[in-house]
Write a protein that holds these residues in place. Structure first.
Motif, mmCIF file in Angstrom:
data_model
loop_
_atom_site.group_PDB
_atom_site.id
_atom_site.type_symbol
_atom_site.label_atom_id
_atom_site.label_comp_id
_atom_site.label_asym_id
_atom_site.label_seq_id
_atom_site.Cartn_x
_atom_site.Cartn_y
_atom_site.Cartn_z
ATOM 1 N N SER A 38 25.526 31.910 14.873
ATOM 2 C CA SER A 38 26.838 31.273 15.029
ATOM 3 C C SER A 38 27.244 30.484 13.791
ATOM 4 O O SER A 38 28.403 30.112 13.659
ATOM 5 C CB SER A 38 26.856 30.366 16.263
ATOM 6 N N GLY A 39 26.307 30.238 12.879
ATOM 7 C CA GLY A 39 26.638 29.437 11.700
ATOM 8 C C GLY A 39 26.819 30.195 10.406
ATOM 9 O O GLY A 39 27.458 29.703 9.486
ATOM 10 N N PHE A 40 26.292 31.421 10.288
ATOM 11 C CA PHE A 40 26.290 32.047 8.972
ATOM 12 C C PHE A 40 27.591 32.722 8.580
ATOM 13 O O PHE A 40 27.780 33.074 7.430
ATOM 14 C CB PHE A 40 25.103 33.007 8.800
ATOM 15 N N THR A 41 28.536 32.884 9.482
ATOM 16 C CA THR A 41 29.814 33.504 9.105
ATOM 17 C C THR A 41 30.851 32.470 8.691
ATOM 18 O O THR A 41 31.768 32.790 7.958
ATOM 19 C CB THR A 41 30.407 34.302 10.283
ATOM 20 N N GLY A 42 30.692 31.258 9.160
ATOM 21 C CA GLY A 42 31.704 30.243 8.888
ATOM 22 C C GLY A 42 32.875 30.333 9.846
ATOM 23 O O GLY A 42 33.764 29.492 9.835
ATOM 24 N N SER B 187 18.817 21.202 9.721
ATOM 25 C CA SER B 187 19.051 22.327 8.809
ATOM 26 C C SER B 187 19.228 21.807 7.391
ATOM 27 O O SER B 187 19.436 20.607 7.170
ATOM 28 C CB SER B 187 20.278 23.130 9.244
ATOM 29 N N HIS B 188 19.126 22.728 6.449
ATOM 30 C CA HIS B 188 19.369 22.401 5.045
ATOM 31 C C HIS B 188 19.666 23.705 4.315
ATOM 32 O O HIS B 188 19.123 24.748 4.645
ATOM 33 C CB HIS B 188 18.168 21.707 4.412
ATOM 34 N N SER B 189 20.535 23.614 3.299
ATOM 35 C CA SER B 189 20.904 24.815 2.556
ATOM 36 C C SER B 189 20.269 24.819 1.166
ATOM 37 O O SER B 189 19.991 23.761 0.589
ATOM 38 C CB SER B 189 22.422 24.930 2.433
ATOM 39 N N TYR B 190 20.054 26.021 0.671
ATOM 40 C CA TYR B 190 19.475 26.245 -0.655
ATOM 41 C C TYR B 190 20.305 27.317 -1.340
ATOM 42 O O TYR B 190 20.957 28.131 -0.691
ATOM 43 C CB TYR B 190 18.014 26.694 -0.534
ATOM 44 N N ALA B 191 20.251 27.346 -2.667
ATOM 45 C CA ALA B 191 21.050 28.304 -3.422
ATOM 46 C C ALA B 191 20.632 29.740 -3.139
ATOM 47 O O ALA B 191 21.470 30.645 -3.071
ATOM 48 C CB ALA B 191 20.947 28.013 -4.922
ATOM 49 N N SER B 192 19.317 29.973 -2.965
ATOM 50 C CA SER B 192 18.820 31.328 -2.731
ATOM 51 C C SER B 192 17.444 31.258 -2.074
ATOM 52 O O SER B 192 16.857 30.183 -1.960
ATOM 53 C CB SER B 192 18.709 32.087 -4.054
ATOM 54 N N PHE B 193 16.919 32.416 -1.705
ATOM 55 C CA PHE B 193 15.574 32.459 -1.153
ATOM 56 C C PHE B 193 14.547 32.071 -2.216
ATOM 57 O O PHE B 193 13.511 31.506 -1.910
ATOM 58 C CB PHE B 193 15.252 33.848 -0.581
ATOM 59 N N SER C 168 29.115 30.015 1.143
ATOM 60 C CA SER C 168 29.007 31.464 1.011
ATOM 61 C C SER C 168 27.772 31.862 0.212
ATOM 62 O O SER C 168 27.529 31.339 -0.872
ATOM 63 C CB SER C 168 30.245 32.018 0.307
ATOM 64 N N GLY C 169 26.982 32.765 0.758
ATOM 65 C CA GLY C 169 25.824 33.309 0.067
ATOM 66 C C GLY C 169 24.615 32.394 -0.020
ATOM 67 O O GLY C 169 23.573 32.805 -0.526
ATOM 68 N N GLN C 170 24.722 31.172 0.459
ATOM 69 C CA GLN C 170 23.572 30.266 0.394
ATOM 70 C C GLN C 170 22.592 30.554 1.527
ATOM 71 O O GLN C 170 22.941 31.128 2.550
ATOM 72 C CB GLN C 170 24.029 28.807 0.468
ATOM 73 N N VAL C 171 21.344 30.120 1.317
ATOM 74 C CA VAL C 171 20.297 30.282 2.314
ATOM 75 C C VAL C 171 20.202 28.983 3.112
ATOM 76 O O VAL C 171 20.154 27.900 2.533
ATOM 77 C CB VAL C 171 18.945 30.602 1.646
ATOM 78 N N VAL C 172 20.182 29.102 4.423
ATOM 79 C CA VAL C 172 20.106 27.928 5.286
ATOM 80 C C VAL C 172 18.851 28.022 6.151
ATOM 81 O O VAL C 172 18.571 29.058 6.741
ATOM 82 C CB VAL C 172 21.354 27.805 6.202
ATOM 83 N N VAL C 173 18.102 26.917 6.187
ATOM 84 C CA VAL C 173 16.928 26.824 7.055
ATOM 85 C C VAL C 173 17.339 26.052 8.297
ATOM 86 O O VAL C 173 17.866 24.941 8.194
ATOM 87 C CB VAL C 173 15.759 26.097 6.350
ATOM 88 N N TYR C 174 17.124 26.645 9.451
ATOM 89 C CA TYR C 174 17.357 25.980 10.733
ATOM 90 C C TYR C 174 15.993 25.641 11.325
ATOM 91 O O TYR C 174 15.103 26.488 11.352
ATOM 92 C CB TYR C 174 18.118 26.886 11.705
ATOM 93 N N GLU D 169 7.961 23.920 17.346
ATOM 94 C CA GLU D 169 8.982 23.998 16.307
ATOM 95 C C GLU D 169 9.287 25.459 16.006
ATOM 96 O O GLU D 169 8.378 26.284 15.920
ATOM 97 C CB GLU D 169 8.518 23.284 15.039
ATOM 98 N N ALA D 170 10.561 25.751 15.886
ATOM 99 C CA ALA D 170 11.020 27.081 15.494
ATOM 100 C C ALA D 170 11.832 26.917 14.223
ATOM 101 O O ALA D 170 12.748 26.091 14.174
ATOM 102 C CB ALA D 170 11.875 27.701 16.595
ATOM 103 N N ARG D 171 11.469 27.663 13.191
ATOM 104 C CA ARG D 171 12.196 27.617 11.914
ATOM 105 C C ARG D 171 12.672 29.018 11.578
ATOM 106 O O ARG D 171 11.981 29.993 11.819
ATOM 107 C CB ARG D 171 11.301 27.117 10.787
ATOM 108 N N LEU D 172 13.851 29.046 10.991
ATOM 109 C CA LEU D 172 14.454 30.316 10.636
ATOM 110 C C LEU D 172 15.277 30.111 9.375
ATOM 111 O O LEU D 172 16.014 29.130 9.268
ATOM 112 C CB LEU D 172 15.340 30.787 11.790
ATOM 113 N N ALA D 173 15.145 31.017 8.426
ATOM 114 C CA ALA D 173 15.948 30.964 7.201
ATOM 115 C C ALA D 173 16.854 32.188 7.169
ATOM 116 O O ALA D 173 16.386 33.314 7.358
ATOM 117 C CB ALA D 173 15.048 30.921 5.979
ATOM 118 N N VAL D 174 18.146 31.976 6.948
ATOM 119 C CA VAL D 174 19.116 33.074 6.880
ATOM 120 C C VAL D 174 20.032 32.856 5.685
ATOM 121 O O VAL D 174 20.227 31.732 5.221
ATOM 122 C CB VAL D 174 19.972 33.170 8.167
#
Length: 188
Positions: free
Chosen positions: A61-65, A99-105, A143-149, A174-179
């Motif tokens: 629900s979060g990666f499309t904006g 959550s937190h965002s990063y520029a890339s994997f 857009s295009g950033q990697v987010v860890v939930y 704990e459940a972690r997911l990076a997209v």
């Protein structure tokens, strides 16, 4: 010679009187302990499954904006998704969504072997309305950033026997997911 009153076939049956009660008394504590352990493990697996499912749904629900009708920001939509999937089973006061965002994997991989510490994640404050919209970029990315939930739940042990065996009164799941967010997010 056998007497008329004593048949060789009835003798063993008379000797077994009360044996079933004794067997039950010996076996029942182990049986009850096994049932309690089964309940503890089943609930723990349910919590893990719910957290993993909620993390995937939150990321989806979060990666499309794109915001569904009735939502004013992505954070509220993500929090609502997690709440809808977990509220009937999990105590929401014990659940945190970060959550937190990063520029890339690659950038994410350079942070502690790809597992960011919990202190670097932004709490989405799903249990309250306290949210500074300026945090959205760092927490949910662009857009295009990697987010860890990361969803974290502190589960109380169901029984005193479980707490005694485990040596603690709570279990932490704990459940972690990076997209990667879509490259052309609607909300930007």
């Amino acid at each position: 010679m056998l007497s008329r009153n004593r048949s060789p076939f009835l003798s063993p049956l008379r000797d077994r009187r009360g044996l079933t009660t004794l067997e039950l008394a010996i076996v029942s504590p182990a049986l009850i302990a096994g049932l309690i352990a089964l309940a503890e493990v089943s609930y723990s697996l349910t919590v893990d499954g719910l957290l993993n499912h909620a993390a995937r749904a939150a990321a989806r629900s979060g990666f499309t904006g794109e915001l569904a009708s009735g939502f004013t920001d992505r954070r509220a939509q993500i929090c609502d998704t997690v709440h809808r999937l977990t509220h009937r089973v999990l105590d929401q006061s014990r659940l945190s969504v970060r959550s937190h965002s990063y520029a890339s994997f690659t950038t994410l991989g350079q942070v502690n072997g790809g597992v960011p510490p919990s202190t670097s994640l932004t709490d989405l404050n799903c249990g309250s309305t306290n949210w500074d919209a300026k945090q959205t970029g760092a927490a949910l990315g662009g857009s295009g950033q990697v987010v860890v939930y990361a969803l974290r739940y502190t589960q109380p042990v169901l029984t005193g026997l479980g707490a005694t065996v485990l040596g603690r009164t709570e279990l932490v799941h704990e459940a972690r997911l990076a997209v990667r967010n879509e490259p052309f997010m609607v909300g930007e």
